[in-house]
Scaffold this motif. Sequence first.
Motif, PDB file in Angstrom:
ATOM      1  N   ARG A  60      43.066  46.988  52.905  1.00 15.09           N
ATOM      2  CA  ARG A  60      42.959  45.567  52.802  1.00 15.09           C
ATOM      3  C   ARG A  60      43.372  44.164  54.038  1.00 15.09           C
ATOM      4  NH1 ARG A  60      40.785  43.198  48.181  1.00 15.09           N
ATOM      5  NH2 ARG A  60      40.651  44.238  46.177  1.00 15.09           N
ATOM      6  N   GLU A  72      35.146  40.213  48.144  1.00 12.36           N
ATOM      7  CA  GLU A  72      35.744  40.861  47.539  1.00 12.36           C
ATOM      8  C   GLU A  72      34.548  42.457  47.156  1.00 12.36           C
ATOM      9  OE1 GLU A  72      38.668  42.799  45.650  1.00 12.36           O
ATOM     10  OE2 GLU A  72      38.453  40.535  47.047  1.00 12.36           O
ATOM     11  N   ILE A  75      34.740  44.647  50.108  1.00 12.81           N
ATOM     12  CA  ILE A  75      36.256  45.669  49.840  1.00 12.81           C
ATOM     13  C   ILE A  75      36.117  46.390  49.501  1.00 12.81           C
ATOM     14  CG2 ILE A  75      38.408  44.725  49.581  1.00 12.81           C
ATOM     15  CD1 ILE A  75      37.285  41.697  51.126  1.00 12.81           C
ATOM     16  N   ARG A  76      36.416  45.802  48.281  1.00 12.25           N
ATOM     17  CA  ARG A  76      36.597  46.916  47.024  1.00 12.25           C
ATOM     18  C   ARG A  76      35.374  48.457  47.293  1.00 12.25           C
ATOM     19  NH1 ARG A  76      36.032  42.767  42.762  1.00 12.25           N
ATOM     20  NH2 ARG A  76      33.864  42.965  42.333  1.00 12.25           N
ATOM     21  N   CYS A  79      37.331  50.187  50.285  1.00 10.14           N
ATOM     22  CA  CYS A  79      38.700  50.633  49.570  1.00 10.14           C
ATOM     23  C   CYS A  79      38.721  52.104  49.291  1.00 10.14           C
ATOM     24  CB  CYS A  79      39.080  49.772  48.638  1.00 10.14           C
ATOM     25  SG  CYS A  79      40.015  48.109  49.398  1.00 10.14           S
TER      26      CYS A  79
END
Length: 307
Positions: A60, A72, A75-76, A79
């Motif tokens: 992140r 978002e 990004i998730r 990850c």
Amino acid sequence: MANETEPLPWSRRARYWTSDFFLRNLIRFAGLVPYGWRVPMMGRLTARLAPLAGYDKRVRANLAHACPGLPEAEIRRLCRAVPDNAGRSMIELYAGRPFLEHARAAPITGPGFAALEAARVAGRPVILMTGHIGNYLAGRAGLAARGFEMGVLYRRMSNPYFNAHYVAALRRTGEPLFEQGPRGMIAMVRHLRAGGMIAIVGDTYVHGGAPLRFFGQIAPTSTVPAELALKYGAALIPAYALRAADGLNFDLVVQEEIPHSDPLTMTQAINDGLEQVVRAHMDQWFWIHRRWKPWLTPSARVTAPEG
């Protein structure tokens, strides 16, 4: 990196032994699973364990620094996907023949492959630049299967117990290996001067490196590969082994040879080429490592080493 000439404190030695014991047995257990299941299994396991090591926070932070405004949801996804690729790459290193067979079958594309072949015919030394994307060892194995034998510069792991079997596994992917440090550098340069090929992973933060850019941000980078190319007349060619959609196979992409000019211009061209590849395969680059050190501002720029 621990100093080999100094004994490790018992507490650190015990910590290293314990972590290596866990990892070795995990690798041993995974080896009992068929390869086609083993690789995705280790990817999913690494993705699940990543938050415990704080890797999701690292991903992140790097994305916020390099790609501000990324949704978002993306990004998730990254990850999860980034440690998944790291877990796959780790277990592939220890897989031996099944991994090498997949790597050797990888198709090669890109305008730089012709330059690579021309250098081999002419007996010209080659510096192959790569990065922490896909699985760079697949690139080495794939090119070696086509007669492009190459030496690899590697970094000794801090954990000596892990380093022992890590280096042994690296050797199974090919020879020679050059450990970072004075001795390794001398051996590598000797290999290069003799018309050999070497592969260097060049996308890590280098203390005292040149203040070049990667994703628009200052990313201190070593110019040594470009300096060596200029000094010994070597072809400087970026190449990347990208993971295919099935998660098991690879595509080898060889970018255009970097024209000889000056170390800063040549190294920036390598960064720019890697950035293009990463933007197209965001989930395959190692967003976990500290490439930028975000607190490094333009006012704190380091001085590039002399050519």
